[in-house]
Design a protein around this motif. Structure first.
Motif, short mmCIF file in Angstrom:
data_model
loop_
_atom_site.label_atom_id
_atom_site.label_comp_id
_atom_site.label_asym_id
_atom_site.label_seq_id
_atom_site.Cartn_x
_atom_site.Cartn_y
_atom_site.Cartn_z
N GLN A 163 0.85 -1.19 0.00
CA GLN A 163 0.00 0.00 0.00
C GLN A 163 0.89 1.24 0.00
O GLN A 163 1.84 1.33 0.77
CB GLN A 163 -0.91 0.01 1.23
N VAL A 164 0.55 2.18 -0.88
CA VAL A 164 1.28 3.44 -0.95
C VAL A 164 0.31 4.57 -0.60
O VAL A 164 -0.79 4.64 -1.15
CB VAL A 164 1.86 3.67 -2.36
N GLN A 165 0.71 5.41 0.30
CA GLN A 165 -0.10 6.57 0.66
C GLN A 165 0.41 7.80 -0.07
O GLN A 165 1.62 8.01 -0.19
CB GLN A 165 -0.06 6.83 2.17
N GLN A 214 -1.60 0.59 -8.82
CA GLN A 214 -1.58 2.04 -8.82
C GLN A 214 -2.40 2.56 -7.64
O GLN A 214 -3.32 1.89 -7.17
CB GLN A 214 -2.07 2.63 -10.13
N TYR A 215 -2.05 3.74 -7.21
CA TYR A 215 -2.68 4.34 -6.04
C TYR A 215 -3.01 5.80 -6.36
O TYR A 215 -2.35 6.42 -7.20
CB TYR A 215 -1.75 4.26 -4.82
N TRP A 216 -4.02 6.31 -5.64
CA TRP A 216 -4.47 7.69 -5.86
C TRP A 216 -4.43 8.49 -4.58
O TRP A 216 -4.67 7.96 -3.49
CB TRP A 216 -5.91 7.69 -6.38
N MET A 272 4.96 8.41 -11.72
CA MET A 272 4.03 9.27 -11.00
C MET A 272 3.39 10.24 -11.97
O MET A 272 3.99 10.62 -12.98
CB MET A 272 4.75 10.03 -9.88
N GLY A 273 2.18 10.63 -11.66
CA GLY A 273 1.48 11.54 -12.55
C GLY A 273 0.43 12.36 -11.84
O GLY A 273 0.03 12.05 -10.72
N TRP A 274 0.02 13.41 -12.50
CA TRP A 274 -1.09 14.25 -12.07
C TRP A 274 -2.24 14.08 -13.05
O TRP A 274 -2.04 14.18 -14.26
CB TRP A 274 -0.67 15.72 -12.02
N TYR A 275 -3.41 13.81 -12.50
CA TYR A 275 -4.64 13.74 -13.27
C TYR A 275 -5.55 14.86 -12.78
O TYR A 275 -5.36 15.39 -11.69
CB TYR A 275 -5.34 12.40 -13.05
N ARG A 276 -6.56 15.17 -13.58
CA ARG A 276 -7.55 16.13 -13.13
C ARG A 276 -8.94 15.72 -13.62
O ARG A 276 -9.07 15.03 -14.63
CB ARG A 276 -7.22 17.55 -13.61
#
Length: 115
Positions: free
Chosen positions: A1-3, A103-105, A32-36
């Protein structure tokens, strides 16, 4: 798990700037990325960065946004310049683990650009 913990959103006038940060509990061997996601629209990829530092951007933000990461601090940034009302959305941090493909959000941070 990634926080993942994001910060830096807010309200800004058109033409202004904001810097988003995302602190990860780990970021080794990852993309790593940024989504919107704007109201009524699908979530879209804004920018991404690999462990090696390779970056990619969606066309609408090229030349205005800069993604970077500080591996020593497990932190990713999104520097946003010349913001437009159409950049208004909830911005989410994402991490994809290369070895496991999980993947984590993050929880999301609101960016509002007024005209």
């Amino acid at each position: 798990q990634v926080q993942l913990v994001e910060s830096g959103g807010g309200l800004v006038q058109a033409g202004g700037s904001l810097r988003l940060s995302c602190v990860a509990s780990t970021n080794i061997f990852s993309i790593m990325g940024w989504y919107r996601q704007a109201p009524g629209k699908q979530r879209e990829l804004v920018a991404s960065i690999t462990s090696g530092g390779s970056t990619s951007y969606r066309d609408s933000v090229k030349g205005r946004f800069t993604i970077s990461r500080d591996k020593a601090k497990n932190t990713m940034y999104l520097q946003m310049e010349s913001l437009k009302p159409e950049d208004t959305a909830v911005y989410y941090c994402n991490i994809k683990m290369i070895i496991t493909a999980y993947q984590y959000w993050g929880q999301g941070t609101q960016v509002t650009v007024s005209s």
